[in-house]
Design an enzyme around this catalytic site. Structure first.
Site, PDB file in Angstrom:
ATOM      1  N   HIS A 155       9.732 -13.062  28.535  1.00 45.14           N
ATOM      2  CA  HIS A 155       8.496 -13.825  28.713  1.00 45.14           C
ATOM      3  C   HIS A 155       7.444 -13.030  29.481  1.00 45.14           C
ATOM      4  O   HIS A 155       6.914 -13.504  30.498  1.00 45.14           O
ATOM      5  CB  HIS A 155       8.797 -15.134  29.454  1.00 45.14           C
ATOM      6  CG  HIS A 155       9.835 -15.975  28.807  1.00 45.14           C
ATOM      7  ND1 HIS A 155      10.840 -16.618  29.503  1.00 45.14           N
ATOM      8  CD2 HIS A 155      10.048 -16.275  27.497  1.00 45.14           C
ATOM      9  CE1 HIS A 155      11.616 -17.281  28.666  1.00 45.14           C
ATOM     10  NE2 HIS A 155      11.157 -17.089  27.440  1.00 45.14           N
ATOM     11  N   PRO A 156       7.087 -11.818  29.049  1.00 42.79           N
ATOM     12  CA  PRO A 156       6.087 -11.037  29.791  1.00 42.79           C
ATOM     13  C   PRO A 156       4.701 -11.675  29.714  1.00 42.79           C
ATOM     14  O   PRO A 156       4.302 -12.228  28.687  1.00 42.79           O
ATOM     15  CB  PRO A 156       6.111  -9.677  29.086  1.00 42.79           C
ATOM     16  CG  PRO A 156       6.575  -9.981  27.697  1.00 42.79           C
ATOM     17  CD  PRO A 156       7.558 -11.105  27.850  1.00 42.79           C
TER      18      PRO A 156
END
Length: 504
Positions: free
Chosen positions: A443-444
């Site tokens: 989940h950058p």
């Protein structure tokens, strides 16, 4: 050179790009071009309503297959970062989770300078994006494009996991995306009629016949077309043929936390010294481009079992909680009916896992060019566990996961703790375990953050500072990550971006 003209160019056909293309083209007289580097569709596994099916898509034709630099905080490990390269983007290859997280996650944005970006302001756009039948219509959407599938019946192991969380003191919730989100709930997924529903399936495919919408797949964008401080469109190639598309109104980057800052820097918009170092001519010195990179970080407690976990779909229990009093919810725990190997290297039969993830890390990294060649991936350094406070809170997560694993509710299912193992108990050995196993939760965010200070990349209208006619609308604009997987939040960001651009 072939040149197209339109009103709006959308770069990136992932979650945000599909929303934007559908919403912007809803006015018949508005011409919209969507550029996507991947293809229109991919392997059959993309349709499977099984979160574990996503692992089979890593390294395939629908995965950009990024990886990080060696991470000192995780014993110099290099972490795989799969990202969707197909219409629908990462929503086509992820775990299908639909989770908003706690309102404090969004209120934190405004406190960091993202004026009017808070939970109250975003709630209408969460509701606009989703179709959650049978939920509270005051906080849940009932007629949006993204279907929230009814959870399958929980397996006996999943039921035991839910009871374990309640036994450990976590509040049982009817709806983890409802008015109260802290506690234990059944995880919601984007599944419609027994199939994965990506943003492409929900938003884009139903409107592909619109004559004012042009979707070009296999379109690799090289750079933005910039003239006199304004973005005029984008230069891209299809099968080696270089083309240009010009936007009469605006160009919107929706290429994600990696793709959007990468394209800005390739076009001369970014930190001046970094651009000069790789030979890119400066157009606008925006030092925040590619900064503020961060991600959820996760590890597991794995239990062996002499009872075979049931096969087939099952509801999954999740727990949102806090590492200490006085902080916002910052730990997410999830039960998985598989004995996961560390760092997503596979799963073994005969066991189950309790994942624990840090939702609000202090550590911040960077994304930087390593070449002016657009086909060369950027350098991705999320700086995992570079701030010791993150390791402290992850240690709390480990202890909470062990507490859940040791409950009476799960006693009939467990035999031995396979990881970390009975010999890993004191703080020093637990910290060593965490550094050797901690990895991405995929989940950058944050590399083009919203704000009003000198390190902000976009203003609260999502307009790129110093450049007219250019916006960014994807996970990269988040000032800080939310306490949930990010796809539901990206849907809301894109819905709000379309509203900002059109007023509707």
């Amino acid at each position: 050179m072939t040149t197209l003209t339109c009103d709006y160019v959308v770069v990136g056909g992932g979650t945000a790009g599909c929303v934007l293309a559908a919403r912007l083209s809803s006015e018949p007289g508005t011409r919209v071009v969507l550029l996507e580097a991947g293809e229109a569709s991919g392997p059959a596994e993309m349709a499977y309503p099984d979160p574990l099916a996503a692992f089979g898509l890593w390294g395939s034709s629908v995965d950009w297959a990024y990886s990080t630099t060696a991470q000192a905080g995780t014993e110099d490990a290099v972490h795989v970062w799969p990202r969707g390269k197909v219409l629908g983007g990462s929503s086509a290859i992820n775990g299908m989770v639909h989770h908003r997280g706690h309102p404090d996650s969004y209120d934190a944005w405004e406190k960091q300078g993202a004026t009017d970006w808070n939970h109250h302001a975003l709630l209408p756009f969460f509701r606009r994006s989703e179709r959650a039948e049978g939920r509270d219509p005051q906080v849940r959407g009932t007629d949006g494009p993204m279907h929230i599938g009814a959870s399958p019946a929980p397996s006996p192991l999943a039921e035991a996991a839910f009871r374990a969380a309640v036994e450990a003191g976590h509040t049982p919730l009817d709806d983890g995306n409802g008015r109260v989100s802290e506690g234990v709930s059944w995880r919601e997924t984007n599944v419609a009629e027994g199939r994965r529903q990506s943003a492409a399936e929900a938003y884009l495919r139903p409107v592909l016949t619109r004559p004012n919408l042009t979707v070009i797949t296999g379109a690799y964008v090289h750079r933005l077309v910039l003239e006199d401080g304004r973005c005029r469109g984008a230069e891209y190639s299809v099968a080696g043929e270089v083309r240009t598309v010009l936007a009469a109104r605006e160009t919107v980057l929706a290429a994600g936390t990696i793709g959007s800052p990468h394209l800005l820097m390739l076009s001369g918009i970014g930190p001046v010294d970094d651009l000069w170092d790789v030979g890119v001519e400066l157009v606008a010195d925006l030092p925040g481009v590619g900064g503020n990179l961060h991600d959820h970080v996760t590890s597991y407690v794995v239990h062996g079992s002499d009872r075979q976990p049931p096969s087939g779909p099952s509801a999954e229990a999740q727990v949102l909680t806090r590492s200490s009093d006085g902080v916002a919810p910052d730990l997410l725990l999830l039960f998985a009916q598989a004995a996961l190997r560390p760092r997503w290297t596979g799963a073994d039969p005969g066991g189950y896992s309790i994942l624990f993830s840090l939702m609000d890390p202090y550590s911040r990294g960077t994304l930087r060019l390593q070449s002016p060649d657009p086909t060369v991936s950027p350098l991705i350094d999320p700086a995992y566990l570079s701030d010791d406070r993150d390791l402290d809170r992850l240690l709390v997560g480990l202890r909470l996961a062990r507490e859940l694993g040791g409950t009476k509710a799960l006693a009939p299912w467990r035999t031995v703790e396979a990881f970390p193992g009975a010999d890993v108990q004191d703080d020093e050995s637990c910290r060593a375990y965490l550094r050797s196993t901690a990895s991405t939760y995929f989940h950058p965010v944050g590399t083009c953050r919203i704000g009003t200070d000198e390190l902000a990349v976009v203003d609260p209208q999502l307009r790129v500072r110093s450049i007219e006619g250019l916006r960014v609308a994807d996970a990269s604009v988040m000032p800080s990550i939310v306490s949930a997987p990010t796809n539901a939040t990206v849907l809301a960001i894109a819905e709000r971006a379309a509203h900002l651009m059109t007023g509707s």
